[in-house]
Design an enzyme around this catalytic site. Structure first.
Site, PDB file in Angstrom:
ATOM      1  N   HIS A  17       0.548  -1.406  -0.072  1.00  0.00           N
ATOM      2  CA  HIS A  17      -0.035  -0.247  -0.138  1.00  0.00           C
ATOM      3  C   HIS A  17       1.743   0.944  -0.012  1.00  0.00           C
ATOM      4  O   HIS A  17       1.523   1.185   0.339  1.00  0.00           O
ATOM      5  CB  HIS A  17      -0.764   0.228   1.613  1.00  0.00           C
ATOM      6  CG  HIS A  17      -2.213   1.522   1.403  1.00  0.00           C
ATOM      7  ND1 HIS A  17      -3.056   1.169   1.892  1.00  0.00           N
ATOM      8  CD2 HIS A  17      -1.402   2.157   0.964  1.00  0.00           C
ATOM      9  CE1 HIS A  17      -3.697   2.043   1.756  1.00  0.00           C
ATOM     10  NE2 HIS A  17      -3.228   3.004   1.396  1.00  0.00           N
ATOM     11  N   HIS A  19       1.561   5.213  -1.924  1.00  0.00           N
ATOM     12  CA  HIS A  19       1.073   6.708  -2.807  1.00  0.00           C
ATOM     13  C   HIS A  19       2.216   7.185  -3.330  1.00  0.00           C
ATOM     14  O   HIS A  19       3.151   8.115  -2.370  1.00  0.00           O
ATOM     15  CB  HIS A  19       0.443   7.613  -2.102  1.00  0.00           C
ATOM     16  CG  HIS A  19      -0.447   7.069  -1.244  1.00  0.00           C
ATOM     17  ND1 HIS A  19      -2.115   7.491  -2.206  1.00  0.00           N
ATOM     18  CD2 HIS A  19      -0.932   6.343   0.046  1.00  0.00           C
ATOM     19  CE1 HIS A  19      -3.359   6.260  -0.963  1.00  0.00           C
ATOM     20  NE2 HIS A  19      -2.850   5.689  -0.177  1.00  0.00           N
ATOM     21  N   LEU A  20       2.603   7.227  -4.990  1.00  0.00           N
ATOM     22  CA  LEU A  20       3.782   7.140  -6.032  1.00  0.00           C
ATOM     23  C   LEU A  20       3.602   9.136  -5.992  1.00  0.00           C
ATOM     24  O   LEU A  20       4.514   9.635  -6.602  1.00  0.00           O
ATOM     25  CB  LEU A  20       3.846   6.084  -6.075  1.00  0.00           C
ATOM     26  CG  LEU A  20       4.677   5.398  -5.786  1.00  0.00           C
ATOM     27  CD1 LEU A  20       4.512   4.332  -6.810  1.00  0.00           C
ATOM     28  CD2 LEU A  20       6.077   5.890  -4.741  1.00  0.00           C
ATOM     29  N   ARG A  21       1.776   9.215  -5.984  1.00  0.00           N
ATOM     30  CA  ARG A  21       2.331  11.106  -6.761  1.00  0.00           C
ATOM     31  C   ARG A  21       2.258  10.599  -8.017  1.00  0.00           C
ATOM     32  O   ARG A  21       2.232   9.368  -8.406  1.00  0.00           O
ATOM     33  CB  ARG A  21       2.729  11.958  -5.564  1.00  0.00           C
ATOM     34  CG  ARG A  21       2.716  11.652  -4.234  1.00  0.00           C
ATOM     35  CD  ARG A  21       1.268  11.871  -4.316  1.00  0.00           C
ATOM     36  NE  ARG A  21       0.451  11.833  -2.052  1.00  0.00           N
ATOM     37  CZ  ARG A  21      -0.819  11.796  -1.777  1.00  0.00           C
ATOM     38  NH1 ARG A  21      -1.350  10.874  -2.118  1.00  0.00           N
ATOM     39  NH2 ARG A  21       0.157  12.045  -0.391  1.00  0.00           N
ATOM     40  N   LYS A 103      -9.642  -0.372  -5.990  1.00  0.00           N
ATOM     41  CA  LYS A 103      -9.574   0.056  -4.384  1.00  0.00           C
ATOM     42  C   LYS A 103     -11.097   0.818  -4.183  1.00  0.00           C
ATOM     43  O   LYS A 103     -11.559   1.768  -5.260  1.00  0.00           O
ATOM     44  CB  LYS A 103      -8.556   1.594  -4.515  1.00  0.00           C
ATOM     45  CG  LYS A 103      -8.316   1.867  -3.236  1.00  0.00           C
ATOM     46  CD  LYS A 103      -8.557   1.211  -2.279  1.00  0.00           C
ATOM     47  CE  LYS A 103      -7.867   2.217  -0.653  1.00  0.00           C
ATOM     48  NZ  LYS A 103      -6.924   2.991  -0.458  1.00  0.00           N
ATOM     49  N   HIS A 140     -10.285   0.952   1.650  1.00  0.00           N
ATOM     50  CA  HIS A 140     -10.426   2.454   2.693  1.00  0.00           C
ATOM     51  C   HIS A 140     -11.278   2.014   3.760  1.00  0.00           C
ATOM     52  O   HIS A 140     -12.720   2.597   3.624  1.00  0.00           O
ATOM     53  CB  HIS A 140      -9.986   3.471   2.404  1.00  0.00           C
ATOM     54  CG  HIS A 140     -10.065   4.585   3.507  1.00  0.00           C
ATOM     55  ND1 HIS A 140      -8.518   5.394   3.029  1.00  0.00           N
ATOM     56  CD2 HIS A 140     -10.862   4.535   4.319  1.00  0.00           C
ATOM     57  CE1 HIS A 140      -8.168   5.851   4.079  1.00  0.00           C
ATOM     58  NE2 HIS A 140      -9.601   6.371   5.272  1.00  0.00           N
ATOM     59  N   HIS A 178      -4.601  -0.728   5.884  1.00  0.00           N
ATOM     60  CA  HIS A 178      -4.387   0.824   7.209  1.00  0.00           C
ATOM     61  C   HIS A 178      -5.287   0.139   8.324  1.00  0.00           C
ATOM     62  O   HIS A 178      -5.636   1.435   8.794  1.00  0.00           O
ATOM     63  CB  HIS A 178      -3.603   1.335   7.101  1.00  0.00           C
ATOM     64  CG  HIS A 178      -4.900   2.226   5.878  1.00  0.00           C
ATOM     65  ND1 HIS A 178      -6.399   2.447   6.013  1.00  0.00           N
ATOM     66  CD2 HIS A 178      -4.700   2.743   4.696  1.00  0.00           C
ATOM     67  CE1 HIS A 178      -7.028   2.904   5.271  1.00  0.00           C
ATOM     68  NE2 HIS A 178      -6.345   3.444   4.030  1.00  0.00           N
ATOM     69  N   ASP A 251       1.636   2.915   3.754  1.00  0.00           N
ATOM     70  CA  ASP A 251       0.466   3.917   3.373  1.00  0.00           C
ATOM     71  C   ASP A 251       0.936   4.826   3.531  1.00  0.00           C
ATOM     72  O   ASP A 251       0.827   6.324   3.725  1.00  0.00           O
ATOM     73  CB  ASP A 251      -0.825   4.336   4.101  1.00  0.00           C
ATOM     74  CG  ASP A 251      -2.014   5.282   3.968  1.00  0.00           C
ATOM     75  OD1 ASP A 251      -1.524   5.278   2.581  1.00  0.00           O
ATOM     76  OD2 ASP A 251      -2.632   5.555   4.817  1.00  0.00           O
ATOM     77  N   HIS A 255       2.765  14.637   1.413  1.00  0.00           N
ATOM     78  CA  HIS A 255       2.860  15.728   0.663  1.00  0.00           C
ATOM     79  C   HIS A 255       3.343  16.929   1.378  1.00  0.00           C
ATOM     80  O   HIS A 255       4.236  16.664   2.513  1.00  0.00           O
ATOM     81  CB  HIS A 255       1.454  15.977   2.048  1.00  0.00           C
ATOM     82  CG  HIS A 255       0.183  15.753   2.238  1.00  0.00           C
ATOM     83  ND1 HIS A 255      -0.694  15.533   0.435  1.00  0.00           N
ATOM     84  CD2 HIS A 255       0.091  14.726   2.557  1.00  0.00           C
ATOM     85  CE1 HIS A 255      -1.770  14.748   0.813  1.00  0.00           C
ATOM     86  NE2 HIS A 255      -1.735  14.447   2.259  1.00  0.00           N
TER      87      HIS A 255
HETATM   88  O1  DOR Z   1      -3.422   9.989   5.591  1.00  0.00           O
HETATM   89  C1  DOR Z   1      -3.605   9.949   4.397  1.00  0.00           C
HETATM   90  N1  DOR Z   1      -2.840   9.570   3.374  1.00  0.00           N
HETATM   91  N2  DOR Z   1      -4.671   8.787   4.145  1.00  0.00           N
HETATM   92  C2  DOR Z   1      -5.393   7.665   3.234  1.00  0.00           C
HETATM   93  O2  DOR Z   1      -6.649   7.171   3.181  1.00  0.00           O
HETATM   94  C3  DOR Z   1      -4.400   9.081   1.656  1.00  0.00           C
HETATM   95  C4  DOR Z   1      -3.599   9.557   1.627  1.00  0.00           C
HETATM   96  C5  DOR Z   1      -2.980   9.975   0.502  1.00  0.00           C
HETATM   97  O3  DOR Z   1      -3.270   9.587  -0.049  1.00  0.00           O
HETATM   98  O4  DOR Z   1      -2.703  11.838   0.694  1.00  0.00           O
HETATM   99 ZN    ZN Z   2      -3.243   5.148   1.470  1.00  0.00          ZN
END
Ligand code: DOR
Ligand code: ZN
Length: 348
Positions: A17, A19-21, A103, A140, A178, A251, A255
């Site tokens: 799991h 997130h690579l943006r 997802k 989720h 998560h 996860d 940011h």
């Molecule tokens: O904290 C989180 N950030 N939870 C999520 O479900 C999404 C993720 C994000 O993409 O920033």
């Molecule tokens: Zn996530």
């Protein structure tokens, strides 16, 4: 008493799991995940979300292009489910190998979920098709009802959505992503072998005090939000239990500092740079180093029906200092454990 091991060599692990943006940040964060993991399940909550075969395949190509030369890393792609997702597209995409899973974001549950599913009844045909072809549903697990307290949203999701879903579609493979509560671990333990869960490093290390005591700490904020201590302890027990239902899923959710340190800060913890170091410390503290390999490298592929990775990685008992900020190709991001010392270091 035998002396504590100084090194730990395990089969190459995967992150189930992440997130690579996209764009510049993608090129800044992919190297961190590719250095630690052989494969990763890549979440599709871009803006706009990655929903169909063409978009998922193009996103995959951008990720592969960002892998540094010499690193062997395979992204495992996912499709983002919306109220309008067609079962045929999901079945075709899975058959062609474009996505390994889909997802489910309840609409408005978290970052990038505005186009998520408003009611699972609306995607019943998709879920039945996924059950038929053995394609995992990644969930989720939080309700979004305004009358439900944010600390209760995962437990309420189990009662209102997940338990009925698992009862009605008993052959559907489900990953409860998560998990953050004792209730979630109890649900997973009590369900059949088709239900599994990922556990993040932050939910093993911190409880909600880390976010709120002595000032509000935006870098400890993610969704589902960290809960009270009894839940953290239940998650640690589940992670080190040896149960094949639990596996590694960071996860990691980068940011920019400016988006986190804001009057309305984004949810997400960037843990990719020291993910293995963070997890292995938990297993060490719990006296369960012998179970780390199964959690990190075996349970996930077995659940997904994928081969185990060849090759190994070695962690050594050696202090590593986590920097205050990581530069992700021009975007400053505060990593999980910023400024702390961790007790293990990934070799290489
Ligand atoms: O904290 C989180 N950030 N939870 C999520 O479900 C999404 C993720 C994000 O993409 O920033
Ligand atoms: Zn996530």
């Amino acid at each position: 008493m035998p002396s504590a091991p100084q090194t730990l060599t395990i089969r190459r692990p995967d992150d189930w799991h992440v997130h690579l943006r996209d764009g510049e940040v993608l090129r800044g964060v992919v190297p961190h995940t590719a250095r630690q993991f052989a494969r990763a399940i890549v979440m599709p909550n871009l803006s706009p979300p990655v929903t169909g075969i063409a978009a998922v395949s193009a996103y995959r190509d951008r990720i592969v292009a960002a892998v540094p030369a010499g690193l062997d890393f395979t992204p495992l792609m996912t499709a983002y489910l919306t109220d309008g997702t067609e079962p045929g597209e999901i079945v075709r995409g899975h058959g062609e190998g474009a996505f390994v899973a889909a997802k489910l974001y309840p609409a408005h549950a978290t970052t990038g979920s505005a186009r998520g599913v408003t009611d699972v009844a609306k995607i019943r045909g998709v879920l039945e098709a996924m059950q038929d072809i053995g394609m995992p549903l990644l969930v989720h697990g939080e309700v979004t009802d305004h009358d439900v307290d944010i600390f209760d949203r995962e437990a309420v999701f189990i009662d209102r959505v997940l338990a009925p879903l698992v009862r009605d579609l008993p052959g559907l493979k489900v990953v409860f992503e998560h998990i953050t509560t004792a209730e979630a671990a109890a649900f997973v333990d009590g369900a059949g072998p088709q239900v599994a869960a990922t556990i993040t490093p932050q939910h093993l290390h911190i409880n909600r005090n880390a976010m709120l005591v002595g000032g509000i700490r935006p870098h400890a904020y993610c969704l589902p939000v960290a809960k009270r201590e009894k839940h953290r302890l239940a998650l640690r027990k589940a992670a080190v239990s040896g149960s094949p239902k639990y596996f590694l899923g960071t996860d990691s959710a980068p940011h920019a500092v400016s988006a986190k340190e804001s009057a309305c800060g984004c949810a997400g913890i960037f843990n990719a740079p020291f993910a293995l170091e963070s997890y292995v410390q938990v297993f060490d503290e719990e006296g369960a180093l012998d179970r780390f390999e199964a959690f990190a490298s075996e349970h996930g592929p077995r659940f997904y029906g994928l081969p185990l990775n060849p090759g190994t990685v070695t962690l050594e008992r050696s202090e590593v200092e986590v920097p205050a900020v990581v530069d992700a190709n021009g975007t400053p991001i505060v990593p999980f454990h910023a400024g702390e010392r961790l007790q293990w270091k990934l070799r290489g």
